[in-house]
Design an enzyme around this catalytic site. Structure first.
Site, PDB file in Angstrom:
ATOM      1  CG  HIS A 514      71.617  40.103  81.484  1.00 54.28           C
ATOM      2  ND1 HIS A 514      72.480  39.209  80.896  1.00 54.28           N
ATOM      3  CD2 HIS A 514      70.659  39.353  82.095  1.00 54.28           C
ATOM      4  CE1 HIS A 514      72.077  37.975  81.139  1.00 54.28           C
ATOM      5  NE2 HIS A 514      70.960  38.034  81.866  1.00 54.28           N
ATOM      6  CG  ASP A 562      77.021  49.079  78.158  1.00 55.00           C
ATOM      7  OD1 ASP A 562      76.174  48.234  78.493  1.00 55.00           O
ATOM      8  OD2 ASP A 562      76.763  50.070  77.449  1.00 55.00           O
ATOM      9  CD  GLU A 571      69.632  39.850  85.465  1.00 52.66           C
ATOM     10  OE1 GLU A 571      68.618  39.238  85.072  1.00 52.66           O
ATOM     11  OE2 GLU A 571      70.599  39.276  86.009  1.00 52.66           O
TER      12      GLU A 571
END
Length: 619
Positions: A514, A562, A571
């Site tokens: 992310h 994922d 993230e």
């Protein structure tokens, strides 16, 4: 008058008492004795040669008189020749040794912690904001945020530089300051290990990039301030479709939406953490005296502001409260005060950090589910370990000893809680400690605990302390390193998913991180705020690998998704990676221990203040 005695050789010995003086008689007697002794023994070869040699023979000088020794001339010449030949041979051997190529034994290959460390530091290169240096080594990054601060008419000053916090392009001072403090702490303790890994210059450059930006967020040349810039960029999306750094999915280089600057006027927690970051960095850069003093001055200004203008920086429902809400500023007072003392040697900071009331407000005696969990919000555990170091190595004594001993004992309790034999924290079936009690994004807390356990183990060994007690049970210092290794090994791939949670390390790692910059190709196309959503939502792997990024981590069942859109799994953050770097360097390479002295470079020699005299006795 005469006296007769018996001659040893058979004849009478007559001595005339009045024929000579006593001195003459003594002299004659000595000569007689010498003559007798000469005739009583055979002359040696050298003496015979003296007697038999004629004038010509004496001119040949067969012997050399060295003062205290007479030697044969032939023997002397042979000896001198041997010495000269030996010297020539030694010189020849030295010349050969210097000219012949050396074949050193190759260094052993780096261990997994060192390899992971080299990648983990690279994450900070990918998070840079401002004018990117040529040696940044992240090909898909470029200059960005070049109008930060100036583009906000209500602020109007440059805030170019610093680091983006995570997968967005927001600059949050609170977690960024904590990240710089952690990196500096690790450099102070393990500069030799960083150097051995070839990363000392790199990590110091990262720290300088971060603290230089912090100096821009307030008037660092002043002694007194009334405000701090706390954040650049906006993250709240509750206002609808207004473009901001979370609503848009854009490369930082292509951002054209407004980037407001947030300021605070009563923010003790933020100011004290920023002071800690600058103070710790001043020790890292102590050899650069002018720069180090600049950092110390900025830290002192921030500290004064934090003490005079009480309040939490995230009060009042600010944008920061949604993402990095601070629960208290008392722990920052203990933590920041400790770093200020180490950076300046001013005992007033130590007096404050060891004040029982301050410790009570910070939660040192309260316990609770998050006791012992170091994070960007709660620094109490870090302060306890740091002040335990002071007691172990310097032992300041009165009037600090009582509170330092309390912190030391509490540190021991925290270390006990990390061990698997106790049930203070749950663990997943794969062995990951649940310091945030099953909530999302667990790894940032795990790496901090791994660093604290590893560095405290080194403190014990450096102070010749074999271990510590958990109740009646004694545990060796190595138990803490074992804990740290098991947790870092889990993150590096020894987990049920058989996945490394550090991008670029190992054979299998997250491919859908992310992160805006990593997920959008650098193809010359400028994608609009919503135009970049297709890159956010695609199931394809990121076109750019963000090496070293530690993602948020698995869930409480060791599961991991994922998926780019689920930031609770994928993230990375500045604060998380700072803890990872610190833990990795503490475990890397040979176990050389900590640098005991650099931390105290500004602390004057300690002579404990004697306790006050007892009250006068009264009957």
């Amino acid at each position: 008058m005469s006296m007769y005695g018996r001659d040893p050789w058979g004849g009478p010995l007559e001595i005339h008492a009045d024929s000579a003086t006593d001195d003459d008689r003594s002299r004659n007697l000595d000569l007689d004795r010498a003559a007798l002794s000469m005739t009583s023994r055979q002359l040696d070869e050298t003496q015979q040669s003296w007697l038999l040699a004629g004038p010509r023979d004496q001119g040949k000088k067969k012997y050399v008189d060295l003062g205290c020794l007479i030697v044969s001339r032939k023997l002397f010449l042979w000896s001198v020749g041997a010495v000269v030949a030996a010297a020539a041979l030694a010189g020849l051997i030295t010349l050969i040794v210097k000219t012949v190529p050396r074949h050193h034994r190759p260094r052993p290959p780096p261990d997994s912690y060192t390899l992971a460390l080299q990648k983990a530091i690279m994450f900070f290169n990918a998070q840079r904001s401002g004018s990117i240096p040529k040696h940044n080594n992240v090909s898909w990054r470029g200059n960005s945020g070049m109008k930060d601060g100036i583009s906000d008419p209500s602020y109007g000053k440059s805030l170019v530089g610093g680091f983006y916090d995570a997968g967005d392009a927001i600059k949050f001072n609170f977690p960024a300051s904590f990240a710089m403090t952690m990196l500096s702490w690790s450099v102070i303790e393990y500069s030799a290990k960083y150097d051995a890994a070839g990363e000392l210059g790199h990590v110091k450059e990262i720290i300088k990039w971060g603290v230089d930006y912090l100096l821009r967020t307030f008037n660092s040349s002043a002694d007194t301030i009334d405000r701090i810039a706390t954040q650049v960029g906006q993250g709240a999306t509750s206002g609808g479709a207004n473009p901001n750094d979370h609503y848009c999915w854009t490369r930082p280089e292509d951002i054209d939406n407004p980037r407001p600057v947030y300021e605070c006027h009563s923010c003790s927690d933020l100011a004290a953490e920023m002071a800690a970051a600058l103070a710790a960095a001043s020790i890292v850069f102590k050899d650069n005296k002018s720069y180090s003093q600049k950092l110390v001055h900025g830290a002192a200004t921030l500290w004064k502001f934090s003490r005079n203008q009480r309040g939490r920086y995230s009060e009042g429902g600010s944008d920061a409260s949604i993402f990095y809400n601070s629960t208290s500023y008392w722990d920052e007072f203990v933590w920041g005060g400790a770093w200020m003392y180490l950076a300046t040697g001013n005992a007033s900071y130590l007096q404050l950090s060891t004040h029982p009331k301050l410790a009570k407000h910070a939660g040192a005696f309260r316990g609770g589910p998050d006791y012992g969990v170091l994070s960007w919000d709660n620094k109490l555990t870090g302060a306890q370990v740091l002040l335990s170091r002071l007691r172990l190595f310097l032992s300041p004594g009165y009037p600090y000893e009582e509170m330092l001993r309390t912190f030391h004992n509490q540190t021991g309790i925290v270390m006990c809680s990390y061990l698997p034999v106790f049930n203070s924290f749950n663990r997943t079936k794969g062995g990951l400690i649940q310091l945030n009690h099953g909530r999302p994004q667990p790894l940032q807390y795990v790496v901090n605990a791994a660093f604290l356990a590893s560095v405290y183990s080194d403190y014990l060994e450096a102070s010749d302390t074999p271990g510590w007690y958990c109740g009646p049970n004694f545990f060796p210092a190595g138990a803490l390193r074992d804990f740290a290794r098991t947790q870092i090994d889990y993150i590096l791939g020894k987990n049920p998913q058989k996945m490394s949670y550090v991008v670029g390390f190992g054979k299998r790692y997250p491919k859908h991180v992310h992160h805006r910059g990593a997920s959008i190709p650098k193809n010359g196309v400028k994608y609009s705020c919503k135009g970049g959503w297709k890159w956010r939502d695609t199931k394809r792997p990121n076109p750019n690998t963000i090496f070293g990024a530690m993602v948020a981590g698995p869930d409480r069942q060791d599961g991991f998704r994922d998926v780019r859109t689920n930031y609770n799994y994928t993230e990375p953050t500045l604060a998380g990676n700072a803890g990872l770097v610190a833990a990795l360097v503490s475990l890397s390479g040979e176990s050389t221990g900590v640098d005991k002295n650099t931390m105290f470079s500004a602390v004057p020699p300690m002579s404990p203040t004697p306790p006050p005299p007892p009250a006068p006795w009264r009957p």
